[in-house]
Design a protein around this motif. Structure first.
Motif, PDB file in Angstrom:
ATOM      1  N   MET A 169      89.283  77.361 104.153  1.00  0.00           N
ATOM      2  CA  MET A 169      89.007  78.746 104.235  1.00  0.00           C
ATOM      3  C   MET A 169      88.034  79.048 105.297  1.00  0.00           C
ATOM      4  O   MET A 169      88.304  79.955 106.159  1.00  0.00           O
ATOM      5  N   GLY A 170      86.910  78.175 105.503  1.00  0.00           N
ATOM      6  CA  GLY A 170      86.054  78.425 106.326  1.00  0.00           C
ATOM      7  C   GLY A 170      86.590  78.253 107.803  1.00  0.00           C
ATOM      8  O   GLY A 170      86.320  78.818 108.792  1.00  0.00           O
ATOM      9  N   ARG A 171      87.580  77.149 107.956  1.00  0.00           N
ATOM     10  CA  ARG A 171      88.218  77.047 109.199  1.00  0.00           C
ATOM     11  C   ARG A 171      89.147  77.977 109.367  1.00  0.00           C
ATOM     12  O   ARG A 171      89.454  78.458 110.648  1.00  0.00           O
ATOM     13  N   VAL A 172      90.102  78.318 108.215  1.00  0.00           N
ATOM     14  CA  VAL A 172      90.928  79.521 108.606  1.00  0.00           C
ATOM     15  C   VAL A 172      90.310  80.803 109.213  1.00  0.00           C
ATOM     16  O   VAL A 172      90.785  81.466 110.204  1.00  0.00           O
ATOM     17  N   ALA A 173      89.074  81.031 108.602  1.00  0.00           N
ATOM     18  CA  ALA A 173      88.452  82.205 109.010  1.00  0.00           C
ATOM     19  C   ALA A 173      88.121  82.171 110.326  1.00  0.00           C
ATOM     20  O   ALA A 173      88.036  83.363 111.062  1.00  0.00           O
ATOM     21  N   GLN A 174      87.953  81.225 111.113  1.00  0.00           N
ATOM     22  CA  GLN A 174      88.028  81.284 112.667  1.00  0.00           C
ATOM     23  C   GLN A 174      89.182  81.425 113.279  1.00  0.00           C
ATOM     24  O   GLN A 174      89.064  81.624 114.707  1.00  0.00           O
ATOM     25  N   HIS A 175      89.969  81.554 112.678  1.00  0.00           N
ATOM     26  CA  HIS A 175      91.564  81.939 113.328  1.00  0.00           C
ATOM     27  C   HIS A 175      91.740  83.161 113.042  1.00  0.00           C
ATOM     28  O   HIS A 175      91.381  84.044 112.044  1.00  0.00           O
ATOM     29  N   PRO A 176      92.533  83.942 114.144  1.00  0.00           N
ATOM     30  CA  PRO A 176      92.931  85.274 114.035  1.00  0.00           C
ATOM     31  C   PRO A 176      93.437  85.822 112.505  1.00  0.00           C
ATOM     32  O   PRO A 176      94.350  84.962 112.188  1.00  0.00           O
ATOM     33  N   VAL A 177      93.220  86.842 112.173  1.00  0.00           N
ATOM     34  CA  VAL A 177      93.991  87.316 110.959  1.00  0.00           C
ATOM     35  C   VAL A 177      95.486  87.685 111.555  1.00  0.00           C
ATOM     36  O   VAL A 177      95.585  88.349 112.511  1.00  0.00           O
ATOM     37  N   HIS A 178      96.371  87.286 110.632  1.00  0.00           N
ATOM     38  CA  HIS A 178      97.617  87.569 110.625  1.00  0.00           C
ATOM     39  C   HIS A 178      97.751  88.966 110.628  1.00  0.00           C
ATOM     40  O   HIS A 178      97.349  89.900 109.634  1.00  0.00           O
ATOM     41  N   ARG A 179      98.390  89.850 111.687  1.00  0.00           N
ATOM     42  CA  ARG A 179      98.712  91.318 111.643  1.00  0.00           C
ATOM     43  C   ARG A 179     100.258  91.558 111.577  1.00  0.00           C
ATOM     44  O   ARG A 179     101.137  90.773 112.080  1.00  0.00           O
ATOM     45  N   PRO A 180     100.890  92.565 111.036  1.00  0.00           N
ATOM     46  CA  PRO A 180     102.201  92.697 110.963  1.00  0.00           C
ATOM     47  C   PRO A 180     102.847  92.859 112.064  1.00  0.00           C
ATOM     48  O   PRO A 180     103.917  92.231 112.273  1.00  0.00           O
ATOM     49  N   GLY A 181     102.208  93.158 113.052  1.00  0.00           N
ATOM     50  CA  GLY A 181     103.231  93.219 114.575  1.00  0.00           C
ATOM     51  C   GLY A 181     103.168  91.772 115.042  1.00  0.00           C
ATOM     52  O   GLY A 181     103.990  91.495 115.999  1.00  0.00           O
ATOM     53  N   ASN A 182     102.277  90.772 114.531  1.00  0.00           N
ATOM     54  CA  ASN A 182     102.252  89.622 115.332  1.00  0.00           C
ATOM     55  C   ASN A 182     103.674  88.792 115.024  1.00  0.00           C
ATOM     56  O   ASN A 182     104.012  87.817 115.700  1.00  0.00           O
ATOM     57  N   ALA A 183     104.372  89.380 114.110  1.00  0.00           N
ATOM     58  CA  ALA A 183     105.687  88.469 113.552  1.00  0.00           C
ATOM     59  C   ALA A 183     106.708  88.864 114.145  1.00  0.00           C
ATOM     60  O   ALA A 183     107.752  88.308 113.876  1.00  0.00           O
ATOM     61  N   ILE A 184     106.517  89.940 115.167  1.00  0.00           N
ATOM     62  CA  ILE A 184     107.995  90.057 115.856  1.00  0.00           C
ATOM     63  C   ILE A 184     108.414  88.906 116.649  1.00  0.00           C
ATOM     64  O   ILE A 184     107.904  88.413 117.479  1.00  0.00           O
ATOM     65  N   PRO A 185     109.641  88.381 116.458  1.00  0.00           N
ATOM     66  CA  PRO A 185     110.307  87.726 117.283  1.00  0.00           C
ATOM     67  C   PRO A 185     110.702  87.886 118.630  1.00  0.00           C
ATOM     68  O   PRO A 185     111.949  88.467 118.772  1.00  0.00           O
ATOM     69  N   TRP A 186     109.737  88.080 119.424  1.00  0.00           N
ATOM     70  CA  TRP A 186     109.995  88.771 120.729  1.00  0.00           C
ATOM     71  C   TRP A 186     111.209  88.222 121.511  1.00  0.00           C
ATOM     72  O   TRP A 186     111.901  88.999 122.260  1.00  0.00           O
ATOM     73  N   ARG A 187     111.105  86.845 121.570  1.00  0.00           N
ATOM     74  CA  ARG A 187     112.322  86.374 122.378  1.00  0.00           C
ATOM     75  C   ARG A 187     113.635  86.861 121.823  1.00  0.00           C
ATOM     76  O   ARG A 187     114.344  87.403 122.736  1.00  0.00           O
ATOM     77  N   ALA A 188     113.846  86.976 120.445  1.00  0.00           N
ATOM     78  CA  ALA A 188     115.083  87.324 119.852  1.00  0.00           C
ATOM     79  C   ALA A 188     115.242  88.625 120.100  1.00  0.00           C
ATOM     80  O   ALA A 188     116.350  89.190 120.831  1.00  0.00           O
ATOM     81  N   ALA A 189     114.026  89.338 120.088  1.00  0.00           N
ATOM     82  CA  ALA A 189     114.328  91.057 120.304  1.00  0.00           C
ATOM     83  C   ALA A 189     114.836  91.197 121.764  1.00  0.00           C
ATOM     84  O   ALA A 189     115.604  92.115 122.040  1.00  0.00           O
TER      85      ALA A 189
END
Ligand SMILES: [Zn+2]
Lengths: 201, 201
Positions: free
Chosen positions: A68-88
């Motif tokens: 979790m210490g290492r996870v905390a150094q990564h960006p928090v997932h946000r709802p908008g991050n999950a958009i499959p842009w290429r498919a869209a």
């Protein structure tokens, strides 16, 4: 019952619970009658337990915290991050192409029949572009989250824009209503398509 | 009542990063055990397992909730283990290769400090004969066995994770057990104290 060497694979599979119901039934019948196999099964169960114990490793106590210490150094997932842009994007482009073909055909026909006499070419192009944008936005709206809702707003603005443009161009209400209905029904059809696609995946 | 894997993933993707700890907590034992039995060294296995959970976190939005989370997580663990083993084997080869120096070729004196599981026993860790026998199994037998006993996966899950037919998975697990059974019986005879319920064959 004749003497025989126990079938270790069968016993192994039985102890593991991966025999078919039929095989389980005949195995259990046999185990009642056959002492050799019954003893072999006990030994097989001990063996499997031993393997479980042997294979299992206990992680260090601080494992979760370290991760979790290492996870905390990564960006928090946000709802908008999950958009499959290429498919869209593919949907958006496909939607725009279909609309361009239909609108192009329709407009050519209307120009030929003199219905669009008063409309300026610029206005017709604007209608095509804004409608295509509206349809693409429809495809985006099926993707969860607030970003896609932003596209809904964009679509509404685009629709408004092209209708005003048409008005200014002097096109009659019949054309407006026809184009509007066309856009709405295509929009609906694409939304269903995208939803179906997402459900299947 | 504890949340399902899917519920936790959804929460993490919605921005609740701290909830990822629940998934780490839930699967750390299985992942560390699996990686340990693939790699053969505890410290390396713990490090690599941390990497696996980190990779899973960053790729979490590509996880499809229709599939079991374990299968997805193990695919990451498996790829990481395979990559690491491949890297080690390459390292061993390149370290063993002669080095060209100004005074002609000389053998590198750096011992391959990152051997594969077959060689790990030489490190002098206290390891039973049967444990070593697990490492000595060829990969194709060891992996399904480890998934079954260390990761406690079902045959179906193993078949999915390894992309092998169910029948093949069963056969390989049974062959692996067969190889170990003989080994275990021999080590049991050799150990001090009475063997509980000595099996007559
Ligand atoms: Zn029998």
């Amino acid at each position: 019952m004749n003497r025989h060497e126990p079938n270790r694979d069968m016993l192994s599979a039985y102890a593991d619970g991966v025999l078919s119901p039929d095989a389980v039934r005949s195995m259990e019948q046999h185990l009642v009658e056959c002492d050799t196999c019954a003893r072999a099964l006990e030994s097989e169960k001990r063996f499997l337990t031993r393997l479980d114990t042997l294979a299992h490793v206990v992680p260090p106590a601080d494992f979760v915290n370290a991760v979790m210490g290492r996870v905390a150094q990564h960006p928090v997932h946000r709802p908008g991050n999950a958009i499959p842009w290429r498919a869209a994007m593919r949907y958006g482009v496909a939607a725009a192409l279909v609309l361009a073909v239909i609108l192009g055909g329709g407009v050519t026909w209307m120009l030929g029949s003199g219905t669009l006499q008063n409309a300026q070419p610029g206005a017709v192009v604007a209608v095509g572009i804004s409608s295509a944008a509206g349809l693409a936005a429809g495809a985006f709206t099926t993707l969860r989250d607030f970003v896609s809702q932003g596209f809904v707003v964009l679509e509404a603005v685009a629709q408004l824009l092209w209708r005003v443009t048409l008005l200014a161009a002097g096109a009659g209400w019949m054309i407006q209503v026809t184009l509007l209905l066309l856009t709405v029904s295509l929009n609906y059809a694409f939304t269903r398509l995208v939803l179906n696609y997402q459900r299947r995946n | 009542m504890s949340a399902t894997d899917q519920e936790i993933v959804e929460a993490v993707l919605a921005g609740e990063q701290h909830r990822y700890a629940e998934l780490v907590e839930r699967y750390r034992g299985k992942i560390v055990s699996y990686v340990m039995r693939m790699m053969g060294n505890y410290d390396d296995a713990v490090d690599l397992s941390q990497e696996v959970f980190l990779k899973a976190y960053t790729a979490l939005d590509s996880y499809r909730p229709q599939y079991p989370f374990t299968a997805w997580l193990f695919r990451i663990a498996r790829n990481a283990s395979i990559d690491e083993l491949r890297r080690r084997r390459l390292t061993m080869v390149s370290l063993d290769a002669p080095v060209a120096t100004g005074e002609g070729e000389m053998q590198r004196d750096v011992a391959a400090d990152t051997p594969g599981p077959e060689a790990m026993f030489l490190e002098g860790e206290a390891r039973s004969e049967i444990e070593q026998a697990i490492y000595d199994l060829p990969d194709k037998y060891r992996e399904p066995l480890v998934l079954r006993h260390a990761a406690e996966m079902s045959y179906d899950e193993i078949s999915e994770a390894l992309e092998l037919p169910l029948g093949t998975v069963k056969t390989r697990i049974f062959r692996a057990r067969e190889a170990l059974r003989g080994n275990l019986e021999r080590s049991a005879e050799g150990s001090a104290g009475p063997t509980p319920g000595a099996e007559g064959r």
